[in-house]
Design a protein around this motif. Structure first.
Motif, short mmCIF file in Angstrom:
data_model
loop_
_atom_site.label_atom_id
_atom_site.label_comp_id
_atom_site.label_asym_id
_atom_site.label_seq_id
_atom_site.Cartn_x
_atom_site.Cartn_y
_atom_site.Cartn_z
N THR A 1 7.52 11.14 5.30
CA THR A 1 8.39 11.84 6.26
C THR A 1 7.60 12.31 7.47
O THR A 1 6.42 12.67 7.38
CB THR A 1 9.06 13.06 5.60
OG1 THR A 1 8.04 13.93 5.09
CG2 THR A 1 9.98 12.63 4.47
N LYS B 1 11.30 12.36 0.19
CA LYS B 1 10.03 12.24 -0.51
C LYS B 1 10.23 11.94 -1.99
O LYS B 1 9.39 11.28 -2.62
CB LYS B 1 9.19 13.51 -0.30
CG LYS B 1 8.68 13.66 1.13
CD LYS B 1 7.87 14.93 1.33
CE LYS B 1 6.51 14.83 0.70
NZ LYS B 1 5.64 15.97 1.08
N ALA B 2 11.33 12.39 -2.55
CA ALA B 2 11.63 12.09 -3.95
C ALA B 2 11.82 10.60 -4.17
O ALA B 2 11.67 10.10 -5.29
CB ALA B 2 12.88 12.86 -4.40
N ARG B 3 12.15 9.86 -3.10
CA ARG B 3 12.31 8.41 -3.18
C ARG B 3 11.06 7.67 -2.71
O ARG B 3 11.07 6.46 -2.50
CB ARG B 3 13.51 7.96 -2.34
CG ARG B 3 14.84 8.47 -2.82
CD ARG B 3 15.21 7.99 -4.21
NE ARG B 3 15.36 6.54 -4.28
CZ ARG B 3 16.48 5.89 -4.02
NH1 ARG B 3 17.57 6.57 -3.68
NH2 ARG B 3 16.54 4.58 -4.10
N GLY B 4 9.96 8.40 -2.51
CA GLY B 4 8.70 7.78 -2.13
C GLY B 4 8.60 7.42 -0.66
O GLY B 4 7.80 6.55 -0.28
N LYS C 1 13.74 21.22 5.11
CA LYS C 1 13.14 21.22 3.77
C LYS C 1 13.98 20.44 2.78
O LYS C 1 13.47 19.66 1.97
CB LYS C 1 12.96 22.67 3.27
CG LYS C 1 11.84 23.44 3.95
CD LYS C 1 11.74 24.85 3.43
CE LYS C 1 11.17 24.89 2.03
NZ LYS C 1 10.86 26.28 1.61
N GLU C 2 15.29 20.63 2.85
CA GLU C 2 16.20 19.92 1.93
C GLU C 2 16.13 18.41 2.15
O GLU C 2 16.03 17.64 1.19
CB GLU C 2 17.63 20.42 2.15
CG GLU C 2 18.66 19.71 1.30
CD GLU C 2 20.07 20.15 1.62
OE1 GLU C 2 21.01 19.44 1.23
OE2 GLU C 2 20.25 21.21 2.28
N SER D 1 12.64 16.89 1.18
CA SER D 1 12.51 16.82 -0.27
C SER D 1 13.28 15.61 -0.83
O SER D 1 12.79 14.91 -1.72
CB SER D 1 13.05 18.11 -0.90
OG SER D 1 13.01 18.03 -2.31
N GLU D 2 14.45 15.36 -0.26
CA GLU D 2 15.29 14.25 -0.70
C GLU D 2 14.60 12.91 -0.43
O GLU D 2 14.57 12.02 -1.28
CB GLU D 2 16.64 14.32 0.05
CG GLU D 2 17.74 13.52 -0.57
CD GLU D 2 19.09 13.80 0.09
OE1 GLU D 2 20.06 13.14 -0.31
OE2 GLU D 2 19.16 14.65 1.00
N LEU E 1 17.85 6.31 2.24
CA LEU E 1 17.60 6.37 0.80
C LEU E 1 17.79 5.00 0.15
O LEU E 1 17.10 4.65 -0.81
CB LEU E 1 18.52 7.39 0.14
CG LEU E 1 18.25 8.86 0.49
CD1 LEU E 1 19.32 9.75 -0.10
CD2 LEU E 1 16.86 9.29 0.02
N ARG F 1 14.77 2.62 1.85
CA ARG F 1 13.45 3.09 1.45
C ARG F 1 12.35 2.49 2.33
O ARG F 1 11.48 1.74 1.85
CB ARG F 1 13.19 2.78 -0.03
CG ARG F 1 14.13 3.53 -0.96
CD ARG F 1 13.89 3.21 -2.42
NE ARG F 1 12.59 3.72 -2.87
CZ ARG F 1 12.16 3.61 -4.13
NH1 ARG F 1 12.91 2.99 -5.02
NH2 ARG F 1 10.98 4.09 -4.46
#
Length: 238
Positions: free
Chosen positions: A128, A122-125, A115-116, A119-120, A82, A85
């Motif tokens: 995955t 992909k939220a940071r661009g 999934k969790e 999602s984490e 995270l 990136r």
């Protein structure tokens, strides 16, 4: 054309054997880019026996091509990804003491966890990818996680290839077709080499990227790093 991402873990293993900074993995990564690699892959493990977490942060500052970080998404790994990136994170279900990756995810059993995590990221661009065996149910489970891609675990292909190439590639071609129909991109890696990569790349539809480390570094001992990178690129184009 299928992209070649070079895994530099073995260069870090060699460096760590003497405790200094030879070879310099940062310099090697930059050279690989200059030689034609489309990306750099690292797989930091909890014991940092090859790539160190500090290497990952340093590489992010200098790489010009796609950066792919592989690993089991434990809390420390997740936080690092995270922060760094990279272009892509590849989730691999390695045990802490694994010598090397030896299986894909059970995407049905670990669906909620994956999934969790996805999602984490992909939220940071971050793109995955999930490491999976060429099993239809596992590909279908991967699609349910929301991942962008799968990475087909190719050890079985490599072990059968010399005896029966057609049998070796069949489940991978079928898995790739299924993945594509479900909207997933297809990567592949593990035990791919100059001997088997050409047949694989021709037989796998929609193949976007291969990640190759151990074989490429071993071949480079005899043939030279720049030469080997270009030999892989030629086979992926043919």
């Amino acid at each position: 054309m299928t992209k070649l991402s070079v895994n530099i873990n073995k260069m870090a293993t060699l460096r760590n054997a003497r405790g200094g900074n030879v070879p310099d993995v940062i310099a090697v990564a930059r050279d690989l880019e200059d030689f034609g690699a489309d990306g750099i892959t690292v797989h930091p493990r909890p014991d940092e026996r090859h790539i160190r977490y500090a290497d990952v942060y340093a590489l992010k500052e200098v790489l010009k091509t796609e950066f792919n970080i592989e690993g089991n998404p434990n809390p420390r790994f997740t936080q690092m990804v995270l922060e760094v990136r990279p272009a892509q994170v590849t989730l691999v279900p390695d045990a802490v003491d694994a010598i090397t990756s030896n299986a894909g995810w059970d995407t049905k059993k670990h669906l909620s966890f994956l999934k969790e995590k996805i999602s984490e990221f992909k939220a940071r661009g971050i793109r995955t990818s999930i490491f999976v065996d060429p099993v239809p149910a596992m590909v279908e489970g991967a699609a349910e996680t929301g991942t962008d891609r799968i990475e087909l675990y190719t050890e079985m292909y490599a072990s059968v290839y010399e005896k029966d190439p057609a049998r070796a590639i069949k489940p991978y071609a079928e898995a790739a077709e299924l993945a594509h129909s479900l909207g997933l991109g297809i990567n592949a890696g593990h035990d791919l080499s100059l001997d088997n990569i050409g047949y694989f790349s021709k037989g796998i539809p929609h193949l976007l990227e291969v990640s190759i480390g151990h074989a490429l570094i071993c071949e480079a001992i005899y043939l030279g790093l720049e030469n080997v990178v270009n030999m892989y690129k030629h086979r992926l184009r043919s």
